[in-house]
Design an enzyme around this catalytic site. Structure first.
Site, PDB file in Angstrom:
ATOM      1  N   ARG A   1       0.842  -1.195   0.000  1.00 27.17           N
ATOM      2  CA  ARG A   1       0.000   0.000   0.000  1.00 27.17           C
ATOM      3  C   ARG A   1       0.876   1.243   0.000  1.00 27.17           C
ATOM      4  O   ARG A   1       1.774   1.386   0.817  1.00 27.17           O
ATOM      5  CB  ARG A   1      -0.900   0.020   1.235  1.00 27.17           C
ATOM      6  CG  ARG A   1      -1.580   1.374   1.449  1.00 27.17           C
ATOM      7  CD  ARG A   1      -3.045   1.311   1.346  1.00 27.17           C
ATOM      8  NE  ARG A   1      -3.685   2.625   1.378  1.00 27.17           N
ATOM      9  CZ  ARG A   1      -4.675   2.949   2.183  1.00 27.17           C
ATOM     10  NH1 ARG A   1      -5.136   2.059   3.039  1.00 27.17           N
ATOM     11  NH2 ARG A   1      -5.224   4.131   2.116  1.00 27.17           N
TER      12      ARG A   1
ATOM     13  N   ARG B   1      -5.969   0.827  -3.927  1.00 27.78           N
ATOM     14  CA  ARG B   1      -4.996   0.305  -2.970  1.00 27.78           C
ATOM     15  C   ARG B   1      -4.933  -1.214  -3.000  1.00 27.78           C
ATOM     16  O   ARG B   1      -5.925  -1.875  -3.266  1.00 27.78           O
ATOM     17  CB  ARG B   1      -5.319   0.787  -1.559  1.00 27.78           C
ATOM     18  CG  ARG B   1      -6.702   0.342  -1.107  1.00 27.78           C
ATOM     19  CD  ARG B   1      -7.291   1.216  -0.074  1.00 27.78           C
ATOM     20  NE  ARG B   1      -7.737   2.436  -0.684  1.00 27.78           N
ATOM     21  CZ  ARG B   1      -8.499   3.327  -0.091  1.00 27.78           C
ATOM     22  NH1 ARG B   1      -8.901   3.157   1.128  1.00 27.78           N
ATOM     23  NH2 ARG B   1      -8.876   4.413  -0.691  1.00 27.78           N
TER      24      ARG B   1
ATOM     25  N   ASP C   1      -6.435  -2.168   2.371  1.00 29.25           N
ATOM     26  CA  ASP C   1      -6.873  -1.153   3.315  1.00 29.25           C
ATOM     27  C   ASP C   1      -7.440  -1.891   4.520  1.00 29.25           C
ATOM     28  O   ASP C   1      -8.241  -2.817   4.346  1.00 29.25           O
ATOM     29  CB  ASP C   1      -7.959  -0.275   2.672  1.00 29.25           C
ATOM     30  CG  ASP C   1      -8.425   0.838   3.591  1.00 29.25           C
ATOM     31  OD1 ASP C   1      -7.573   1.492   4.213  1.00 29.25           O
ATOM     32  OD2 ASP C   1      -9.646   1.062   3.681  1.00 29.25           O
TER      33      ASP C   1
ATOM     34  N   ASP D   1      -9.283  -1.036   8.180  1.00 29.04           N
ATOM     35  CA  ASP D   1      -9.863  -0.037   9.071  1.00 29.04           C
ATOM     36  C   ASP D   1     -10.354  -0.708  10.347  1.00 29.04           C
ATOM     37  O   ASP D   1     -10.954  -1.790  10.284  1.00 29.04           O
ATOM     38  CB  ASP D   1     -11.069   0.654   8.415  1.00 29.04           C
ATOM     39  CG  ASP D   1     -10.687   1.593   7.292  1.00 29.04           C
ATOM     40  OD1 ASP D   1      -9.576   2.153   7.345  1.00 29.04           O
ATOM     41  OD2 ASP D   1     -11.497   1.768   6.374  1.00 29.04           O
TER      42      ASP D   1
END
Length: 168
Positions: free
Chosen positions: A84, A93, A96, A98
């Site tokens: 990334r 990307r 990712d 989160d």
């Protein structure tokens, strides 16, 4: 059903998207993040950012001894391992990760906001979250994932993904 105390969302839209997700989970495991439950993988339309291809997304419930900031650092390290590169906000990307929520913790720091500040606006997060944590309630808004989905204006495509096996 496992206790939904910590949830992570993973997404990828570059390269071997499924491999990035699976290897990302494996790398998290080596950092002390144990997956308790994993949603199906969903193919989703990109939301925001420059023109780009579709994502693969999933949500996992995890257990870890890492605190929220340590978990964030681990997630960022795994993203970097998977190639990334952070350029433009919402750019394509390889991976990712989160943190959606960390228990009922409500926190607003420059580097980390919990629960994730946009999770209630993202169909690509709420659909898999409803699968693995249907009874979870947003600690600020008070709604379950299904209730958040019902209130959502976003109608972007979120389809259960299955890999296409080439004919021989």
């Amino acid at each position: 059903m496992p206790d939904p105390s910590i949830a992570l969302a993973l997404g990828s839209n570059l390269g071997d998207r499924e491999a990035h997700l699976e290897r990302g989970l494996a790398s998290l495991r080596t950092r002390g993040v144990e997956t308790l439950a994993k949603s199906a993988i969903y193919e989703t339309e990109p939301v925001g950012g420059p023109p780009q291809g579709p994502y693969l997304n999933l949500v996992v419930l995890v257990r870890t001894d890492l605190g929220p900031e340590e978990l964030l650092r681990a997630a960022l390290a795994v993203e970097a391992e998977r190639g990334r590169v952070r350029t433009v906000r919402d750019a394509p990307r390889t991976l990712d990760i989160d943190i959606l929520f960390y228990g009922d913790l409500v926190r607003r720091l420059p580097s980390l906001v919990l629960p994730h500040p946009r999770l209630h606006e993202r169909r690509f997060v709420l659909v898999p979250l409803a699968e693995v944590a249907p009874d979870w309630r947003h600690p600020i808004l008070g709604y379950s994932p299904a209730e958040l989905l019902a209130r959502l204006a976003d109608r972007s495509a979120v389809e259960r993904w299955s890999r296409t096996v080439p004919a021989r």
